[in-house]
Design a protein around this motif. Sequence first.
Motif, PDB file in Angstrom:
ATOM      1  N   THR A   1       0.935  -1.239   0.077  1.00 13.94           N
ATOM      2  CA  THR A   1       0.313  -0.189   0.070  1.00 13.94           C
ATOM      3  C   THR A   1       0.758   1.480  -0.095  1.00 13.94           C
ATOM      4  O   THR A   1       1.313   2.229   0.784  1.00 13.94           O
ATOM      5  CB  THR A   1      -1.042   0.038   1.200  1.00 13.94           C
ATOM      6  OG1 THR A   1       0.185  -0.137   2.298  1.00 13.94           O
ATOM      7  CG2 THR A   1      -2.042  -1.259   0.998  1.00 13.94           C
TER       8      THR A   1
ATOM      9  N   GLU B   1       0.987   4.710  -1.995  1.00 12.50           N
ATOM     10  CA  GLU B   1       0.535   5.328  -2.829  1.00 12.50           C
ATOM     11  C   GLU B   1       0.609   5.790  -4.326  1.00 12.50           C
ATOM     12  O   GLU B   1      -0.406   5.424  -4.737  1.00 12.50           O
ATOM     13  CB  GLU B   1      -0.190   6.636  -2.115  1.00 12.50           C
ATOM     14  CG  GLU B   1      -1.500   6.610  -1.699  1.00 12.50           C
ATOM     15  CD  GLU B   1      -2.904   6.255  -2.010  1.00 12.50           C
ATOM     16  OE1 GLU B   1      -3.334   6.678  -2.568  1.00 12.50           O
ATOM     17  OE2 GLU B   1      -3.421   5.041  -1.317  1.00 12.50           O
TER      18      GLU B   1
ATOM     19  N   ALA C   1      -3.005  -4.020  -1.391  1.00 11.55           N
ATOM     20  CA  ALA C   1      -3.375  -2.616  -1.752  1.00 11.55           C
ATOM     21  C   ALA C   1      -4.014  -2.617  -3.017  1.00 11.55           C
ATOM     22  O   ALA C   1      -4.709  -2.389  -3.284  1.00 11.55           O
ATOM     23  CB  ALA C   1      -1.605  -2.088  -2.725  1.00 11.55           C
TER      24      ALA C   1
ATOM     25  N   GLU D   1      -7.634  -3.945  -2.508  1.00 17.04           N
ATOM     26  CA  GLU D   1      -8.667  -3.160  -2.355  1.00 17.04           C
ATOM     27  C   GLU D   1      -8.706  -1.945  -2.651  1.00 17.04           C
ATOM     28  O   GLU D   1      -9.496  -1.180  -3.263  1.00 17.04           O
ATOM     29  CB  GLU D   1      -9.272  -3.745  -0.970  1.00 17.04           C
ATOM     30  CG  GLU D   1     -10.803  -2.601  -0.933  1.00 17.04           C
ATOM     31  CD  GLU D   1     -10.663  -3.407   0.386  1.00 17.04           C
ATOM     32  OE1 GLU D   1     -12.409  -3.204   0.038  1.00 17.04           O
ATOM     33  OE2 GLU D   1     -10.267  -3.929   1.316  1.00 17.04           O
ATOM     34  N   ARG D   2      -7.232  -1.232  -2.370  1.00 23.12           N
ATOM     35  CA  ARG D   2      -6.860   0.405  -2.566  1.00 23.12           C
ATOM     36  C   ARG D   2      -7.150   0.233  -4.076  1.00 23.12           C
ATOM     37  O   ARG D   2      -7.586   1.894  -4.431  1.00 23.12           O
ATOM     38  CB  ARG D   2      -6.143   0.958  -1.492  1.00 23.12           C
ATOM     39  CG  ARG D   2      -5.610   2.113  -2.358  1.00 23.12           C
ATOM     40  CD  ARG D   2      -6.447   3.343  -2.077  1.00 23.12           C
ATOM     41  NE  ARG D   2      -6.303   4.814  -2.834  1.00 23.12           N
ATOM     42  CZ  ARG D   2      -6.990   5.675  -2.591  1.00 23.12           C
ATOM     43  NH1 ARG D   2      -8.114   5.236  -3.113  1.00 23.12           N
ATOM     44  NH2 ARG D   2      -6.478   6.533  -2.851  1.00 23.12           N
TER      45      ARG D   2
ATOM     46  N   GLU E   1      -9.927   0.370  -5.390  1.00 27.83           N
ATOM     47  CA  GLU E   1     -10.869   1.774  -5.806  1.00 27.83           C
ATOM     48  C   GLU E   1     -10.820   3.501  -6.681  1.00 27.83           C
ATOM     49  O   GLU E   1     -11.116   3.347  -7.116  1.00 27.83           O
ATOM     50  CB  GLU E   1     -10.466   2.950  -4.164  1.00 27.83           C
ATOM     51  CG  GLU E   1     -11.491   1.192  -3.079  1.00 27.83           C
ATOM     52  CD  GLU E   1     -11.278   1.429  -1.715  1.00 27.83           C
ATOM     53  OE1 GLU E   1     -10.300   2.476  -1.982  1.00 27.83           O
ATOM     54  OE2 GLU E   1     -11.758   1.355  -0.941  1.00 27.83           O
TER      55      GLU E   1
END
Length: 263
Positions: free
Chosen positions: A53, A55, A82, A84-85, A88
Amino acid sequence: MIPEDSRDVARSTALTRFRLAPNPGPMSLHGTNSYVIAAPGAAGTVVVDPGPTDEQHLRDLAGAGRVELILITHRHADHTAAAERFAELTGAPVRAADPSHCHGGSPLRDGEVIHAAGVEIRVLATPGHTSDSVCFHLPGDGARGSVLTGDTILGLGTTVLDYPDGTLGDYLWSLDRLEELGPATVLPAHGPMLPALDKIVRAYRDHRQDRLAQIRSALAELGAGAEVTDVADAVYAAVDPAVRPAAELSVAAQLHYLRSAPN
């Protein structure tokens, strides 16, 4: 196959690019290779193993083209944390063999053929590293095709069997299956890409057989009921302490294989 700048999404083969995730370590080597699959001129991309995760890592992967699908090679967090993120962020579904790692997508099926981003992607179940490990075969990627091998085949060193979830019997079966794909380019989740999958598989199998011979020799000295730690002391005496737990997992897997094999 290490980008000069870890922020780059670098070309690996005709149909793939990759970005090295910022998660180096004893088990992840330089970090996780997150792959971007797309045919030239395709409107979308497929991302394999979005990784940790981070960014910036995710935004760089998303910036390589509109993501239409996210695929997972296996359940370990350096590949899935990461997911699921990233779903999104991109609106793309995540598909994995393990339903618990799917987000908006259905579980992967062995033998399934996926058509996405202008590329044919064949799903191969390859248990052994973990029970849910899969590889992705791209038969149209160059003259010999390519295979995204996750942690089933690494670019450096050899694969740890996450026993009891991963077993040596399953792993040897998976090696046989991968060898049938011939001299495809190996796109591993850790380490540099390699030529000639079939040759690499044979080297991996030889390594496993050598280790089994060492385990048998240790058992002859220590007794058939020797504990994992004692066998690891004998076989992996010089191993870096940072990877000692992985060595013990491999010993446990090999002892299970030997002790469960028919006489």
